[in-house]
Every structure is written in C-alpha cells, then in structure tokens.
Design a protein around this motif. Structure first.
Motif, short mmCIF file in Angstrom:
data_model
loop_
_atom_site.label_atom_id
_atom_site.label_comp_id
_atom_site.label_asym_id
_atom_site.label_seq_id
_atom_site.Cartn_x
_atom_site.Cartn_y
_atom_site.Cartn_z
N HIS A 198 -52.00 -7.22 -39.61
CA HIS A 198 -52.95 -6.12 -39.75
C HIS A 198 -52.93 -5.16 -38.56
O HIS A 198 -53.42 -4.04 -38.67
N LEU A 199 -52.39 -5.60 -37.44
CA LEU A 199 -52.39 -4.75 -36.24
C LEU A 199 -51.04 -4.10 -35.96
O LEU A 199 -50.91 -3.33 -35.02
N GLN A 200 -50.04 -4.40 -36.77
CA GLN A 200 -48.73 -3.84 -36.51
C GLN A 200 -48.70 -2.33 -36.76
O GLN A 200 -49.50 -1.81 -37.54
N VAL A 201 -47.80 -1.66 -36.06
CA VAL A 201 -47.66 -0.21 -36.23
C VAL A 201 -47.18 0.07 -37.65
O VAL A 201 -46.25 -0.57 -38.16
N LYS A 202 -47.82 1.02 -38.29
CA LYS A 202 -47.45 1.38 -39.66
C LYS A 202 -46.78 2.75 -39.69
O LYS A 202 -47.24 3.69 -39.02
N ARG A 203 -45.71 2.83 -40.44
CA ARG A 203 -45.02 4.11 -40.59
C ARG A 203 -45.68 4.92 -41.70
O ARG A 203 -45.93 4.41 -42.78
N ALA A 204 -45.98 6.17 -41.40
CA ALA A 204 -46.64 7.04 -42.39
C ALA A 204 -45.64 7.52 -43.43
O ALA A 204 -44.44 7.62 -43.17
N LEU A 264 -38.89 16.74 -40.91
CA LEU A 264 -37.93 16.46 -39.84
C LEU A 264 -38.52 15.56 -38.76
O LEU A 264 -37.87 15.29 -37.74
N SER A 265 -39.76 15.08 -38.98
CA SER A 265 -40.43 14.21 -38.00
C SER A 265 -40.82 12.90 -38.66
O SER A 265 -40.81 12.77 -39.89
N ASN A 266 -41.18 11.93 -37.85
CA ASN A 266 -41.64 10.63 -38.34
C ASN A 266 -43.05 10.37 -37.83
O ASN A 266 -43.33 10.54 -36.64
N GLY A 267 -43.93 9.94 -38.74
CA GLY A 267 -45.32 9.66 -38.38
C GLY A 267 -45.60 8.17 -38.29
O GLY A 267 -45.05 7.36 -39.06
N PHE A 268 -46.46 7.78 -37.33
CA PHE A 268 -46.81 6.38 -37.12
C PHE A 268 -48.31 6.25 -36.88
O PHE A 268 -48.94 7.14 -36.30
N ILE A 269 -48.86 5.11 -37.31
CA ILE A 269 -50.27 4.82 -37.09
C ILE A 269 -50.36 3.59 -36.20
O ILE A 269 -49.88 2.51 -36.56
N SER A 324 -52.89 8.35 -34.49
CA SER A 324 -51.73 8.91 -35.20
C SER A 324 -50.75 9.54 -34.20
O SER A 324 -51.15 10.24 -33.27
N ILE A 325 -49.47 9.26 -34.41
CA ILE A 325 -48.41 9.80 -33.54
C ILE A 325 -47.30 10.35 -34.42
O ILE A 325 -46.80 9.65 -35.32
N LEU A 326 -46.92 11.59 -34.19
CA LEU A 326 -45.81 12.22 -34.90
C LEU A 326 -44.65 12.40 -33.92
O LEU A 326 -44.80 13.01 -32.86
N LYS A 327 -43.49 11.85 -34.27
CA LYS A 327 -42.32 11.91 -33.40
C LYS A 327 -41.29 12.87 -33.98
O LYS A 327 -40.81 12.69 -35.10
#
Length: 471
Positions: free
Chosen positions: A93-99, A107-112, A441-444
């Motif tokens: 439940h605490l792992q980083v999830k890819r949006a 062209l970017s990747n989102g992560f929660i 939220s983080i967008l790379k």
C-alpha cells in the motif's frame, strides 16, 4: 479521580511547543522513512503489549469493570490483528504508484509517492482507552510519522499502563505520551502539528477543529451521535434482539457505535421486547450487577447524567433502571414509547439506556432519523434484502450493518469513520495509511524531449494542435 502511579502535569503552550520541536528533531533524522524501521517499531509495540497483557486487563477492569474476555476482544486482540495486517500489507500500500499516461503530458511520466505527514497528535477517549489510542498510532507509525499521544485522563489506570508501554516500546522522540486534562489538550491542539487525530465527543471535536484551523492543521475527527437500529416488519426478531442487546450493553453502553435507540415496526414491537428481555437475562443473569461480564460507568459524573435522563423518562421504563452510584453501576434499561418525545432522544445517550420507539410509516421514519443528523452508525434488520439495501442507500451514515451491529469495525478492509456531525475522515487497515500519509505527485520529464506545444509564439498550426490535444 487521580492515579497515584502517574505524575500529572498539564502542558503549557510553551511546553507543548518545546515537545513538538523535539519530535520534529527526531523525525528529521530520517529513521521513520525506512520501512524496515517502521516494521521494527510495530513488532516491538506488539511484543510489549503482550508482555503487559494482564496489566492492561487489570487496568481496564479498574477503570470500566471490563472482564478479561471483553478487554481482550475489544481492546487488545483487535490491536494484534491490526498490527499483523499492517506488517503483511504495508509494503504494497505504500509503494510508489505510476500514474496513467495523459495526452497533454505524454512525454513525461507521473508518480504518486505516499510520504508521512511528519508530526502527528493523537487524542483518545475514555470508553475504549487502550484500543482507541493505539489503533490510530499503528497507522501513524506504519505511515512513517512520529507521534504525541494523549490518553484519556478519565481512564486513570489504563493511562498508567499506556505510559509504561509507550516508554518501553519506543525511543524518546518517536512516540511521546502527554498526560493532563483540558489545558494539555488546548496547548497541544494549538501547536503546529502536521496532523491531528481526535476521538471523542462532538462538542470537543468542534473545539479541536477550531484550534487546528488556526495553524491550518488537517484533522480526522471520530465523534458520535445518535446511531439507530431499525427493526423492520420482516426482521428475524430473535437475531435482531440478540445483536442489539449485545451491541448496546457491551461496555455498559459506552460505545460510540452502539445502537443509541431502536425503531421497531409496531406489529413486531411486543415480540422484540420479549426477546430482548430474554437476551438480557441470558447474557447477564437475573442480577447484572453480579455478572462478571457487565461493566461499569466511567465516573460518578457520567452516571449522574444518565440517572437524570432516566428520571425524566421514567414513565416509559419497561425494564431495569437500577443504579448504584458508589459502585458506578447502571443496570441494563429499556424504555418503550410510540413517539420521539423522550429526554433520551435529545442527546447521545452513551450509556445502558435503550429507547425502543414504535413506527408504522417507513418513509416518515427515515425522515425522522435524518433529522438527528448523519449518524456514526446505522443498523437495519430485515429479511427483505432488497428493501434493506434501499434503506441503507437512502440514509447517510458513517458505517453500519444489515442484520448485525458493530462488527463493521472489526475488519481492516472497511474504513471506519463518521460523516457530517458524526466525524470526518476514516481509518483501519489501508485507510489508516491513507489518513496518515500525504500523496505527493511527481511528474518526471526528459530534457531531450521537451514539450514545446505550450510555448509561444503560437502559430495557427500550433494553436490548432493545442485545441486538439485539450479537446
């Protein structure tokens, strides 16, 4: 009443600030960011609880007259299962999830990322003084926070055991116990914690929220209200009577999700009352005061409040009503009325008085339930599953059951919490992790593939593409 085993000290606002600074210093070390460290803390807590299990049961008996079986079922064992679930499931439940991909940011990747809030304040109630303090703490620890915990000063013997357990289970700065009364609560709730979790009454909840708002601190409020049990015409009466009697008189009615009152179809009222009386005698015998399984009221002040309520409604009394102030005893009590004109219907009872009110028109009755505000719990008894489902959908409430009571809180797979004046936010299992975590939220993006469609100058073609992308 004061426990001689505890040195009481009300925190001033300055002392609360210094305490909070110490907690922040520990959090800034980064230890709690490590999942292995969080699991170590939970395992240590479980082992220390096991070590002092008999002390806990003895304290709960002194404070509330709870039997060892009831103490284990409602205060200790439920924590063991909660810690076990958390240890087994927290990684997932605490792992980083890819949006999910989204065209404007293709062209970017989102992560929660679920990150801890940081410093958490947990304030507990007297009725389940052990479990209601440690259950939210389990979630706060698993999410990576440090915490100040404030036990109820009314459950004095349980408070002493909690102080001992917390000191042995956690290093200084990870979890700290604050004792005292209203001054301590005021000092703590006006300090700039990162999160406040409160269990208690609606009036106190309003004050907590007002204090927290001064620092824009988010809160979870686990409050109460008048939680009804609706016994419909097609109910299985023996089951309804057994479940309602268990849920209402558990802990002498001092349970926030206990059925506060019963609404029964007029054609089934006589049968229900008869079965309830049978169940009371089956559970607690002819003299509940002599039963080892029937608890006590927390204080003489609370008992006097209940006694005053009963005196106003004495003409509706059909069972019980016995009181022993010195023994903190208030016997199981049933009232019967064909309308809502009872003093006990003007406030949450929070004791072993159960008004039973007759109804005939279901639509009108549901409106009367809603007039009390959104309850913390709602219990419906009927063998007509379709009608039962429609009723449960019609009424807004925190959580509840069909043909049962209370046990919706026993599973980590369901959120527990109120709505409206019965509270806000929820916890248990994964919902505790959500409550005590901030979803960041983080967008790379990559410099080699810049998005330029959003940048001027805007040619006719670029504007056309922009309108297509954002269609």
């Amino acid at each position: 009443m004061r426990n001689p085993d505890i040195t009481y000290h009300d925190l001033s606002k300055e002392e609360a600030q210094r305490l909070l600074q110490g907690m922040k210093a520990f959090y800034d070390k980064g230890l709690t960011r490590n999942l292995s460290y969080r699991k170590y803390q939970l395992r240590k807590l479980k082992s220390v609880i096991k070590k002092y299990e008999k002390d806990i049961e003895a304290a709960l008996y002194k404070d509330l007259g709870k039997s060892s079986a009831e103490s284990f079922m409602t205060e200790i064992g439920i924590l063991y299962t909660s810690i076990s679930w958390m240890l087994k499931n927290m990684d997932r439940h605490l792992q980083v999830k890819r949006a999910q991909p989204h065209l404007p940011t293709i062209l970017s990747n989102g992560f929660i990322h679920k990150e801890p809030y940081g410093t958490v304040l947990i304030i507990s109630a007297f009725n389940y003084p052990f479990q209601l303090l440690l259950e939210p703490l389990i979630g706060a620890i698993a999410a990576g926070n440090v915490a100040v915990v404030k036990p109820s000063e009314q459950a004095v013997y349980t408070e002493a055991v909690l102080v001992k357990i917390i000191k042995e289970a956690f290093p200084t700065g990870a979890v700290v116990v604050a004792t005292g009364g209203k001054e301590t609560v005021t000092s703590l709730t006006t300090a700039p914690f990162d999160y406040i979790f409160f269990t208690g009454s609606v009036p106190t909840g309003r004050i907590i929220m007002e204090n927290a708002a001064k620092n824009l601190v988010p809160v979870t409020l686990e409050l109460g209200g008048k939680s009804p049990a609706l016994v419909m015409k097609r109910a299985e009466i023996k089951n309804a009577a057994r479940k309602i009697v268990f849920g209402k008189f558990l802990n002498s009615g001092q349970t926030c999700i206990a059925p506060d009152y019963v609404l029964v179809h007029k054609d089934r009222a006589k049968e229900l009352v008869l079965e309830m009386k049978k169940m009371l005698k089956k559970f607690y015998g002819e003299d509940p005061k002599a039963s080892p399984d029937y608890g006590r009221i927390i204080s003489k002040k609370s008992l006097k409040r209940l006694e005053d309520l009963l005196e106003k409604d004495r003409e509706a009394l059909i069972y019980g009503g016995k009181v022993d102030i010195n023994a903190h005893y208030f016997g199981p009590t049933l009232l019967l009325k064909d309308d809502f004109s009872l003093a006990t219907m003007e406030e949450e009872i929070f004791g072993p008085i159960l008004p039973i009110i007759l109804y005939e028109d279901l639509h009108k009755t549901l409106g009367e339930i809603e007039a009390f505000g959104k309850p913390l719990a709602f219990y419906v008894f009927t063998e007509d599953k379709a009608l039962g489902d429609r009723v449960l959908q019609k009424v807004s409430f925190g959580g509840g059951c069909l043909n049962d009571v209370i046990f919706h809180i026993a599973t980590p797979h369901l959120p527990f919490g109120g709505v409206g004046t019965s509270g806000m936010g929820n916890y248990h299992g994964a919902y505790s992790l959500r409550t005590f975590s901030h979803e960041k939220s983080i967008l790379k993006s990559r410099a080699k593939f810049p998005m330029t469609l959003n940048e001027p100058p805007f040619s006719p073609l670029k504007e056309k593409l922009l309108r297509w992308v954002l269609r």
